[in-house]
Design a protein around this motif. Sequence first.
Motif, PDB file in Angstrom:
ATOM      1  N   HIS A  42       0.516  -0.836  -0.004  1.00 44.65           N
ATOM      2  CA  HIS A  42       0.150  -0.205  -0.175  1.00 44.65           C
ATOM      3  C   HIS A  42       0.957   1.603  -0.495  1.00 44.65           C
ATOM      4  N   MET A  43       1.795   1.544  -0.551  1.00 49.58           N
ATOM      5  CA  MET A  43       2.520   2.403  -1.131  1.00 49.58           C
ATOM      6  C   MET A  43       2.852   2.816  -1.746  1.00 49.58           C
ATOM      7  N   ALA A  44       3.449   4.733  -2.221  1.00 48.31           N
ATOM      8  CA  ALA A  44       3.725   4.977  -3.435  1.00 48.31           C
ATOM      9  C   ALA A  44       5.030   5.409  -3.146  1.00 48.31           C
ATOM     10  N   ILE A  45       6.131   5.561  -4.311  1.00 50.91           N
ATOM     11  CA  ILE A  45       7.569   5.963  -4.580  1.00 50.91           C
ATOM     12  C   ILE A  45       7.506   6.874  -5.362  1.00 50.91           C
ATOM     13  N   VAL A  46       7.775   8.257  -4.729  1.00 53.55           N
ATOM     14  CA  VAL A  46       7.816   9.532  -5.554  1.00 53.55           C
ATOM     15  C   VAL A  46       9.562   9.192  -5.727  1.00 53.55           C
ATOM     16  N   ALA A  47       9.819   8.868  -7.030  1.00 53.93           N
ATOM     17  CA  ALA A  47      12.062   9.535  -7.690  1.00 53.93           C
ATOM     18  C   ALA A  47      12.459  10.331  -8.238  1.00 53.93           C
ATOM     19  N   CYS A  48      13.529  10.808  -8.206  1.00 56.39           N
ATOM     20  CA  CYS A  48      14.225  10.950  -9.005  1.00 56.39           C
ATOM     21  C   CYS A  48      14.457   9.683  -9.984  1.00 56.39           C
ATOM     22  N   MET A  49      14.294  10.503 -11.372  1.00 55.51           N
ATOM     23  CA  MET A  49      15.025   8.994 -12.783  1.00 55.51           C
ATOM     24  C   MET A  49      16.286   8.510 -12.674  1.00 55.51           C
ATOM     25  N   ASP A  50      17.055   9.682 -11.505  1.00 54.51           N
ATOM     26  CA  ASP A  50      18.643   8.298 -11.390  1.00 54.51           C
ATOM     27  C   ASP A  50      19.316   7.773 -11.876  1.00 54.51           C
ATOM     28  N   SER A  51      19.685   6.970 -12.546  1.00 56.05           N
ATOM     29  CA  SER A  51      20.211   5.868 -12.802  1.00 56.05           C
ATOM     30  C   SER A  51      20.741   5.030 -11.316  1.00 56.05           C
ATOM     31  N   ARG A  52      21.494   6.202 -10.763  1.00 58.14           N
ATOM     32  CA  ARG A  52      22.319   5.483  -9.477  1.00 58.14           C
ATOM     33  C   ARG A  52      20.796   4.727  -7.837  1.00 58.14           C
ATOM     34  N   MET A  53      20.017   4.955  -8.224  1.00 63.85           N
ATOM     35  CA  MET A  53      19.072   5.635  -6.941  1.00 63.85           C
ATOM     36  C   MET A  53      17.960   4.194  -7.038  1.00 63.85           C
ATOM     37  N   PRO A  54      18.535   2.384  -7.097  1.00 64.95           N
ATOM     38  CA  PRO A  54      17.768   1.230  -6.968  1.00 64.95           C
ATOM     39  C   PRO A  54      16.569   1.151  -6.183  1.00 64.95           C
ATOM     40  N   VAL A  55      15.434   2.244  -6.840  1.00 66.97           N
ATOM     41  CA  VAL A  55      14.514   2.540  -5.950  1.00 66.97           C
ATOM     42  C   VAL A  55      14.327   0.653  -4.696  1.00 66.97           C
ATOM     43  N   TYR A  56      13.685  -0.230  -5.443  1.00 67.84           N
ATOM     44  CA  TYR A  56      13.057  -1.910  -4.965  1.00 67.84           C
ATOM     45  C   TYR A  56      14.101  -2.059  -4.237  1.00 67.84           C
ATOM     46  N   GLN A  57      15.933  -1.564  -4.384  1.00 70.28           N
ATOM     47  CA  GLN A  57      16.729  -2.940  -3.821  1.00 70.28           C
ATOM     48  C   GLN A  57      17.459  -2.147  -2.504  1.00 70.28           C
ATOM     49  N   LEU A  58      16.727  -1.267  -2.990  1.00 73.23           N
ATOM     50  CA  LEU A  58      17.498   0.494  -1.549  1.00 73.23           C
ATOM     51  C   LEU A  58      16.650   0.082  -0.551  1.00 73.23           C
ATOM     52  N   LEU A  59      14.865   0.301  -0.745  1.00 73.34           N
ATOM     53  CA  LEU A  59      14.897  -0.032   0.297  1.00 73.34           C
ATOM     54  C   LEU A  59      14.138  -1.738   0.475  1.00 73.34           C
ATOM     55  N   GLY A  60      14.247  -2.251   0.055  1.00 72.75           N
ATOM     56  CA  GLY A  60      13.809  -3.838   0.161  1.00 72.75           C
ATOM     57  C   GLY A  60      12.913  -4.510  -0.109  1.00 72.75           C
ATOM     58  N   LEU A  61      12.467  -4.259  -1.310  1.00 77.64           N
ATOM     59  CA  LEU A  61      11.005  -3.793  -1.689  1.00 77.64           C
ATOM     60  C   LEU A  61      10.760  -5.340  -2.687  1.00 77.64           C
ATOM     61  N   ASP A  62      10.026  -5.334  -3.334  1.00 73.53           N
ATOM     62  CA  ASP A  62       9.830  -6.698  -4.440  1.00 73.53           C
ATOM     63  C   ASP A  62       8.698  -6.581  -5.368  1.00 73.53           C
ATOM     64  N   TYR A  63       9.272  -7.182  -6.509  1.00 71.73           N
ATOM     65  CA  TYR A  63       8.020  -6.395  -7.217  1.00 71.73           C
ATOM     66  C   TYR A  63       7.001  -6.621  -6.732  1.00 71.73           C
ATOM     67  N   GLY A  64       5.302  -5.856  -7.256  1.00 77.97           N
ATOM     68  CA  GLY A  64       3.887  -5.782  -6.513  1.00 77.97           C
ATOM     69  C   GLY A  64       3.995  -5.456  -5.185  1.00 77.97           C
ATOM     70  N   ASP A  65       5.431  -4.999  -4.879  1.00 81.38           N
ATOM     71  CA  ASP A  65       5.067  -4.041  -3.152  1.00 81.38           C
ATOM     72  C   ASP A  65       4.490  -2.927  -3.550  1.00 81.38           C
ATOM     73  N   ALA A  66       4.907  -1.595  -4.200  1.00 84.11           N
ATOM     74  CA  ALA A  66       4.822  -0.579  -4.543  1.00 84.11           C
ATOM     75  C   ALA A  66       4.579   0.358  -5.623  1.00 84.11           C
ATOM     76  N   HIS A  67       3.765   1.023  -6.342  1.00 80.51           N
ATOM     77  CA  HIS A  67       4.027   1.645  -7.382  1.00 80.51           C
ATOM     78  C   HIS A  67       5.407   2.896  -7.367  1.00 80.51           C
ATOM     79  N   ILE A  68       6.028   3.001  -8.368  1.00 80.16           N
ATOM     80  CA  ILE A  68       6.960   3.828  -8.262  1.00 80.16           C
ATOM     81  C   ILE A  68       6.966   4.815  -9.347  1.00 80.16           C
ATOM     82  N   ILE A  69       6.711   6.373  -9.151  1.00 82.41           N
ATOM     83  CA  ILE A  69       6.621   6.841 -10.192  1.00 82.41           C
ATOM     84  C   ILE A  69       7.904   7.627 -10.200  1.00 82.41           C
ATOM     85  N   ARG A  70       8.186   8.466 -10.936  1.00 84.76           N
ATOM     86  CA  ARG A  70       9.465   8.432 -11.341  1.00 84.76           C
ATOM     87  C   ARG A  70      10.074  10.095 -12.509  1.00 84.76           C
TER      88      ARG A  70
END
Length: 182
Positions: A42-70
Amino acid sequence: MTPHTPPPGDRVPLTCEDIARHNERWIESQFQGMRPLRPARHMAIVACMDSRMPVYQLLGLDYGDAHIIRNAGGVVTDDVIRSLVLSQRAMGTRSIVLLHHTDCGLTKISEDTLRHDLEQATGLAPKFTFEAFRDPYASVRQSIRRLHLSPFLLCKDEILGYVYDVESGRLNQVRLDDETRS
Ligand SMILES: [Zn+2]
């Protein structure tokens, strides 16, 4: 998801053969079948498109866990609000996590210069702003404020803001009342 250490420096874009090979590897090693449409956490993440920020990995998320808006900067724009409204009202997400970062490309451009150069080159001034900023902490606070100002969002009780340090990999939390930090 597969651990690997790419060599430093520029590398060539993926070819369609590369993509097909990586996709097969993903299906064999990581994919665990279709998961529900609604994000499990039940999370939505708004992140920069920067290629050095692996959003799922750095938050310990798996696919299906959160929306990512970049987007460039991870800034809250009208189009980000559009996606968040759908995320909350149609897909049941509640918390919003903002991820900006150090060494952002948007801190290295001048809004006025870029607009001027574009107008000179094309004869058109863009209707959008580039949202250039100097301080990623201030930029996160501005994005949090924009979320609070939106009348369309269902849930504003769980908004978390962070600046990701691209040198250390560390996430530094940003709070609205933390105005002195820069
Ligand atoms: Zn950035």
